[in-house]
Design a protein around this motif. Structure first.
Motif, short mmCIF file in Angstrom:
data_model
loop_
_atom_site.label_atom_id
_atom_site.label_comp_id
_atom_site.label_asym_id
_atom_site.label_seq_id
_atom_site.Cartn_x
_atom_site.Cartn_y
_atom_site.Cartn_z
N GLN A 299 0.83 -1.21 0.00
CA GLN A 299 0.00 0.00 0.00
C GLN A 299 0.86 1.26 0.00
N SER A 300 1.91 1.24 0.79
CA SER A 300 2.83 2.38 0.82
C SER A 300 3.51 2.58 -0.53
N ILE A 303 1.13 4.28 -2.81
CA ILE A 303 1.05 5.71 -2.49
C ILE A 303 2.22 6.45 -3.11
N ARG A 304 3.43 5.88 -3.01
CA ARG A 304 4.61 6.52 -3.58
C ARG A 304 4.51 6.62 -5.09
N TYR A 306 1.70 6.88 -6.92
CA TYR A 306 0.76 7.95 -7.25
C TYR A 306 1.40 9.32 -7.01
N ALA A 315 -3.99 9.07 -4.50
CA ALA A 315 -3.31 8.46 -3.35
C ALA A 315 -4.11 8.68 -2.06
N HIS A 316 -4.60 9.90 -1.89
CA HIS A 316 -5.39 10.20 -0.69
C HIS A 316 -6.68 9.39 -0.67
N LEU A 319 -6.32 5.68 0.50
CA LEU A 319 -6.29 5.45 1.94
C LEU A 319 -7.63 5.77 2.60
N SER A 329 1.50 3.66 5.56
CA SER A 329 0.84 4.19 4.37
C SER A 329 0.55 5.68 4.52
N TRP A 330 0.06 6.08 5.69
CA TRP A 330 -0.21 7.50 5.91
C TRP A 330 1.09 8.30 5.90
N SER A 332 3.68 7.55 4.08
CA SER A 332 4.03 7.66 2.66
C SER A 332 3.23 8.75 1.98
N LEU A 333 1.96 8.90 2.37
CA LEU A 333 1.12 9.95 1.79
C LEU A 333 1.66 11.34 2.17
#
Length: 810
Positions: A299-300, A303-304, A306, A315-316, A319, A329-330, A332-333
């Motif tokens: 998941q992370s 995010i990276r 995107y 990406a937002h 999550l 993951s958060w 990474s966002l």
């Protein structure tokens, strides 16, 4: 104290004695060791029935000791390992090779190489595991040459290597020695090992030899998912995502191998731009298909991806709609927003996580501290520092290192030093490296070198990053001797072939005008990137080798290496010295082709080049065609008009700049004062000098004072010039006094000139140009004997020896 003096050996005569000593050892160890080691003592296998045979019992005890030593090695518990060694010396008179290997491994992992070598030397018949242990120990201690020497000695002793023998060896080799190690792999028939192939692939990837990586990979008949993942990761890290994606499709999707989470993490790590958006969507679909979307690492990585594709809203949403509670993951966002310089959005996400209260950890706090560092907002960083203290993360080294990095980025080295001192005895190589690099980047080069030497005094072996920071300090101080010492250390540690190290060394030798060393280093480099080419071009340009600098740029373009703005600025400076506008126009064309024409610094260099080549019209045309007119570009235009004596255009451009709302700086006023001074506009000079102080609060430098003195001098108002100097309130610099003396010579005011020279002597500002001025003063009064004395004194003084002028016109 050496380990053999810890305990006196104890001879065991019966199984009962062995059992009794072992029970005492277990009881003593259980109450003396830290939990990670003591936990093994309570395991059931230590309390089962014991063999009645002494030999069998000793084997069982050795296995137990080996397990304890492995635990001590994994946790880095050197005191525990020493204690276990002491008990072994008391209970076992002749340890087996198996137990000795465990001892050597413990000392190697705890970075106490001398003890590991002592254990090795006492082995009667060391096996391949013994040799592997000392080779890896040398590598872990940073002694790469010693690691290779041990490996060669192992081969000389007739011990055949196994697949684990090449772990430390390949990481210690330069390119030539790596080829030799590959030959050894083939000779002993280890080329079919996936483990060895993974090491070889990693070795070739370090030097950018991706074709060799693929040859090693394709030569294997059986490829497991671990090797495939490793190759995908190496290709992606090297920037060759197309090849990585091809391996993923051919050897995972089109074969019997099932992907694991590492497969998707490695594939996604290579997607660094919107050009791979289609592949990113496909991989995301496969992630969902194989059920890895909820896994934190995958998941992370999504995010990276995107974030790299500038799709932060997606990406937002990923999550938010999945109701993810994964702090990684958060984090990474937040880092994704920060990488796009959307700092407010990053802070909004942090506030959401912060108020949630369940997802606050050290990695997240380190990430938001990096936001403060990236935005260079010390005020924001201090607020995050209070959060760190509030939630009890003040003793976390990860957080402390992030705090140090934040303060160094914000140019607050005293605060960084306070955090370093707060770490206390727990500071490690990273702590020292951040401090050294911070001092170097903040311009405190002497402190950077002192910190580097202090780190060495504490027996902390510097890595390549710490050495690069120290080399930056040497470059700034022009301390080539100290830089050569660091170079020698890098050669000894085997880090000389690192591309970043070579680039730092190249910059050192270039800036210190050691052109031969710079050329030799450049030719020795395996990979020539844009940074190394730029350093060489800059070296040639600064030393006056203009043609060679431009040939390097041409060769760089032929090798299809895209120059950056530093490269073109150095090339434009070289073209400006050549004063041949055709060359400058060719470089301008290359800048347009590379899409860098709108870069502010390149624009400034272009205007400067055209002005110095006498093409003020081209400079004005470029300025008028630029889409963005910032202060740097305006200053370049003003300087060009001042150089060409276009006083009216200079004043008109200045008024237009001010009307557009740009606030002039000290460089702006230097051009204005210089242009008006050479144009004979004394009133304007006095007006702008006063406006500089009163209207804009800019403190005049010596160059500004010299312009005013020059204006008075050109008008023959030497009394006004002297009054101005006396009213400066500070000691006049050599520039101001030399300006006054030059006009004293022009108007034959010898006494005033000699008085000015005497002032320079008192202030310690005499140099070769001052000696020439004194000589010319005596020539005005036709005191040829005194003039000859001054010339002889100047020629006898090596420091003040005037260089012979040579015209560039041939």
């Amino acid at each position: 104290m050496s380990y053999e003096l810890m305990y006196k050996p104890l001879t065991l005569h019966s199984p009962a004695q062995v059992r009794a000593v072992d029970c005492l050892t277990i009881r003593w160890l259980g109450c003396s060791f830290r939990p990670s080691v003591a936990a093994l003592l309570t395991a059931s296998r230590f309390h089962g029935s014991l063999p009645h045979s002494t030999a069998l019992f000793e084997v069982e005890v050795e296995k137990r000791y080996a397990a304890l030593l492995r635990a001590a090695a994994q946790s880095g518990a050197l005191p525990d390992g020493r204690a276990i060694h002491g008990r072994i010396l008391r209970t076992i008179s002749h340890p087996s090779v198996f137990l000795s290997n465990s001892l050597a491994n413990m000392y190697s992992k705890c970075r106490v190489l001398p003890h590991a070598l002592r254990v090795f030397d006492e082995m009667p018949n060391p096996d391949v595991v013994s040799w592997n242990t000392v080779v890896d120990g040398c590598f872990l201690s940073g002694l790469r040459f010693d690691a290779l020497a041990c490996f060669r000695e192992m081969l000389r002793c007739g011990v055949a290597p196994d697949e684990f023998s090449f772990v430390g060896v390949l990481k210690s080799c330069d390119l030539g020695m790596g080829f030799s190690a590959h030959c050894v792999v083939v000779k002993y028939g280890l080329g079919d090992s996936a483990f060895v192939a993974s090491g070889l692939a990693e070795f070739y990837a370090v030097y950018g030899l991706l074709s060799d990586v693929m040859k090693v990979f394709e030569s294997l008949e059986r490829k497991d998912i671990v090797l495939v993942n490793a190759v995908i990761g190496l290709l992606a890290k090297a920037g060759n995502f197309e090849e990585a994606f091809k391996v993923f499709c051919n050897h995972v999707l089109a074969s019997h191998l099932l992907p694991v989470r590492a497969t998707f993490v490695n594939v996604l790590s290579g997607i660094d731009g919107f050009e791979f958006w289609r592949e990113a969507i496909q991989v995301h679909g496969l992630v969902v298909k194989f059920g890895f979307e909820g896994h934190g690492a995958v998941q992370s990585s999504l995010i990276r991806v995107y974030a790299n594709c500038c799709c932060m809203d997606d990406a937002h949403d990923l999550l938010r709609y999945s109701n993810s509670q994964n702090v990684i993951s958060w984090t990474s966002l937040i880092c994704g927003y920060a990488s796009q310089e959307q700092f407010r959005d990053a802070l909004d996400v942090f506030c959401h996580v912060y108020h949630d209260g369940t997802m606050l950890d050290d990695v997240l706090l380190a990430c938001v501290l990096s936001i403060a560092a990236a935005s260079e907002s010390q005020k924001l960083g201090i607020q995050f520092h209070t959060v760190v203290l509030k939630y009890g993360f003040g003793q976390n080294n990860c957080i402390n290192h992030a705090l140090m990095a934040m303060y160094t980025k914000c140019m607050s080295m005293p605060d960084a030093l306070k955090v370093f001192q707060h770490i206390g005895e727990d500071h490690n190589l990273l702590s020292w490296t951040i401090l050294i690099s911070g001092y170097a980047k903040c311009g405190s080069s002497m402190e950077a070198l002192n910190t580097f030497y202090q780190m060495n005094k504490e027996d902390i072996i510097a890595d390549s990053v710490a050495c690069i920071g120290a080399l930056m300090g040497c470059t700034d101080l022009q301390a080539v001797d100290q830089g050569e010492q660091i170079h020698a250390f890098l050669i000894k540690s085997g880090s000389e072939m690192d591309v970043k190290v070579q680039t730092a060394l190249l910059s050192l030798y270039s800036e210190c005008r050691s052109l031969n060393e710079a050329i030799q280093l450049f030719e020795m480099m395996i990979v020539h990137d844009v940074v190394s080419w730029t350093a060489l071009i800059s070296a040639y340009a600064s030393l006056g080798c203009i043609e060679k600098a431009l040939l390097c740029l041409n060769q760089m373009l032929q090798d299809e290496i895209k120059p950056n703005h530093f490269t073109f600025v150095s090339a434009l400076k070289a073209a400006a010295k050549l004063t041949y506008p055709v060359i400058g126009k060719s470089i301008h064309a290359a800048i347009i082709k590379c899409g860098l024409e709108e870069d502010t610094f390149i624009g400034s260099a272009l205007i400067d080049m055209y002005c110095k080549c006498g093409s003020i019209g081209n400079a004005v045309s470029y300025f008028n065609g630029a889409s963005k007119h910032d202060l740097v570009l305006w200053n370049a235009l003003l300087a060009g008009h001042a150089q060409h004596g276009n006083v009216l255009e200079l004043l008109r451009a200045y008024e237009e700049m001010v009307d557009r709302g740009l606030k002039p700086d000290d460089i702006t006023f230097l051009s204005i004062l210089s242009g008006c001074s050479h144009g004979g506009l004394i009133d304007k000079v006095v007006h702008f000098f006063g406006s500089m102080r009163d209207d804009y609060g800019i403190r005049p430098q010596m160059e500004h004072h010299a312009c005013v003195v020059g204006a008075f001098g050109r008008a023959g108002l030497l009394k006004d010039a002297v009054s101005f100097i006396e009213g400066m309130g500070i000691n006049p610099g050599s520039t101001v006094l030399r300006t006054l003396v030059s006009f004293c010579i022009m108007y034959r005011h010898v006494r005033l000139g000699l008085a000015s020279i005497a002032k320079m002597v008192l202030l310690g500002q005499m140099d070769s140009s001052a000696f020439v001025l004194v000589s010319n003063l005596y020539a005005v009064e036709e005191k040829w004997h005194d003039r000859r004395k001054i010339r002889d004194a100047m020629e006898a003084d090596v420091v003040n020896l005037k260089k012979v002028g040579v015209s560039w016109i041939t």
